[in-house]
Design an enzyme around this catalytic site. Sequence first.
Site, PDB file in Angstrom:
ATOM      1  N   ASN A  23       0.858  -1.129   0.022  1.00  0.00           N
ATOM      2  CA  ASN A  23      -0.027  -0.057  -0.078  1.00  0.00           C
ATOM      3  C   ASN A  23       0.777   1.273   0.156  1.00  0.00           C
ATOM      4  O   ASN A  23       0.354   2.531   0.034  1.00  0.00           O
ATOM      5  CB  ASN A  23      -1.026  -0.109   1.288  1.00  0.00           C
ATOM      6  CG  ASN A  23      -2.225  -1.087   0.932  1.00  0.00           C
ATOM      7  OD1 ASN A  23      -2.165  -1.684  -0.208  1.00  0.00           O
ATOM      8  ND2 ASN A  23      -2.765  -1.369   1.935  1.00  0.00           N
ATOM      9  N   CYS A 116     -19.684   1.528  -8.026  1.00  0.00           N
ATOM     10  CA  CYS A 116     -19.890   2.677  -7.190  1.00  0.00           C
ATOM     11  C   CYS A 116     -20.568   4.045  -8.075  1.00  0.00           C
ATOM     12  O   CYS A 116     -20.218   4.039  -9.207  1.00  0.00           O
ATOM     13  CB  CYS A 116     -19.038   3.145  -6.390  1.00  0.00           C
ATOM     14  SG  CYS A 116     -17.542   3.800  -6.908  1.00  0.00           S
ATOM     15  N   PRO A 122     -17.890   4.949  -2.649  1.00  0.00           N
ATOM     16  CA  PRO A 122     -16.850   4.993  -1.937  1.00  0.00           C
ATOM     17  C   PRO A 122     -15.583   6.130  -2.380  1.00  0.00           C
ATOM     18  O   PRO A 122     -14.416   5.865  -2.001  1.00  0.00           O
ATOM     19  CB  PRO A 122     -16.402   3.453  -1.703  1.00  0.00           C
ATOM     20  CG  PRO A 122     -17.015   2.872  -2.511  1.00  0.00           C
ATOM     21  CD  PRO A 122     -17.978   3.758  -3.247  1.00  0.00           C
TER      22      PRO A 122
END
Length: 416
Positions: A23, A116, A122
């Site tokens: 990440n 989405c 989100p």
Amino acid sequence: MGYLLVEGGHPLSGRVPVEGAKNAALPASVASLLTDEPVVLHRVPQLRDVSTILLTIGDLGKRVIRNGADLLIRGEGTLSGEANPYSVRKMRASFLVLGPLLARLGRAVVPLPGGCSLGEGPVDLHLRGLEALGARVRAEKGAVTAEADGLRGGRIELPFPSVGATEQVLMAASLAEGETEIVNGSIEPEVVDLVRLLRKMGSEIESNGRTYRVAGRAALHGAEHTLIPDRMEAGTLLLAGAISGGEVTVEGVVPDHLRAFLDVVSATGLRVEEGDGELTVLPSGRPSPVSVETAPYPGFPTDLHPPLAAYLSIGTGTSRLAETIFEHRFTYVDALRAMGGRIAVSGRVGSITGVKGLRGSSLSAPDIRAGAAIVLAGLVAEGETKIGGIEQIDRGYASIEEKLKRLGARIERQND
Ligand code: EPU
């Protein structure tokens, strides 16, 4: 795609190195879009998600050269402002390219990540952040188009310290005119690592707690950067040692990044020794029950919730695990139940009643962290556990079976 076969009941022992953080690698690769100059990254993990982001930026016009854990990302010709729908739909983090492309080109089109819709989905905070910098944003046919005649500094107060939205705005604001303030931003170590890279690229970023101030620049330059170690991989490998009743040392970690995790596992009675850049778990018996709530850093990380749940499932009492970040975190529950685990979920709270032993079963990894939880359960289960869907595990763990084998686990990857 193949599967993993795990024969449970063999305590692990030994030392294992930790990769660079997935990440951190994803936003760092995206940050290369902010400049035409080369960006060199070290300690880049060999993961499916990293390959996906490199394909995305490759499609946008970057040339990527990989040599083991080193990556050279160079500009080559013009940058395209339209991201490949395939890679964005595959991985939410690809949406991060929107801000840098908009800042560089004045217009960018990026597909919405899986199902989405604008405003309520989100990525609403990402879009609100870019709008605060003067972008005009609209959604059409499943993609976001963002336009701006030059971004200008602005102020965004996040209702929740979203990792991705903070990264998105930090990158776009680095090339905006004037100062941007992000209030209630994420302070996850991976975000701080991105800030370090952006500063090396010439961005002026000041931080004070969850507030960031970015003084935008007309252009950024190339940089060389070594990514932080992967705290999620480290935590998972420590729990692998713990659940197997073995002694495992993870090397090349920053123990401070794992503080909340270490507090929780110590509360279960797990003995952990801390050395210089390494952590060791020692055989400690079954874990005592704990009550844990996931939270943004420095709280207990949501990504270690499923692996911890696997560990607590062989505990001596009933633990409570409350999830506050991701609604769909309990994807591991059915698999652990099939292995004999006793877990009840009510809303966002899981109650895990420890059992003496789990039993092998045939299962599929629904996502990265649930997949890791199933592997851990397999290490202690009686008999053999067959785990399909390993491409999910490969998204976030580099050759998990090789690392576990080094520690003495009986685990094999089989191709269909
Ligand atoms: N959210 C919104 N609107 C937004 C952004 C987020 O409602 O605009 C919601 C999300 O739906 C989610 C929560 O806020 O429920 C957390 O989202 P956040 O933006 O903080 O997370 P992310 O950037 O999507 C990163 C990691 C995740 C990790 C979370 C939380 C990357 C590439 N991914 O996701 O990692 O769980 O932060 O720490 O950095 C993983 O590695 O397995 C993983 C899922």
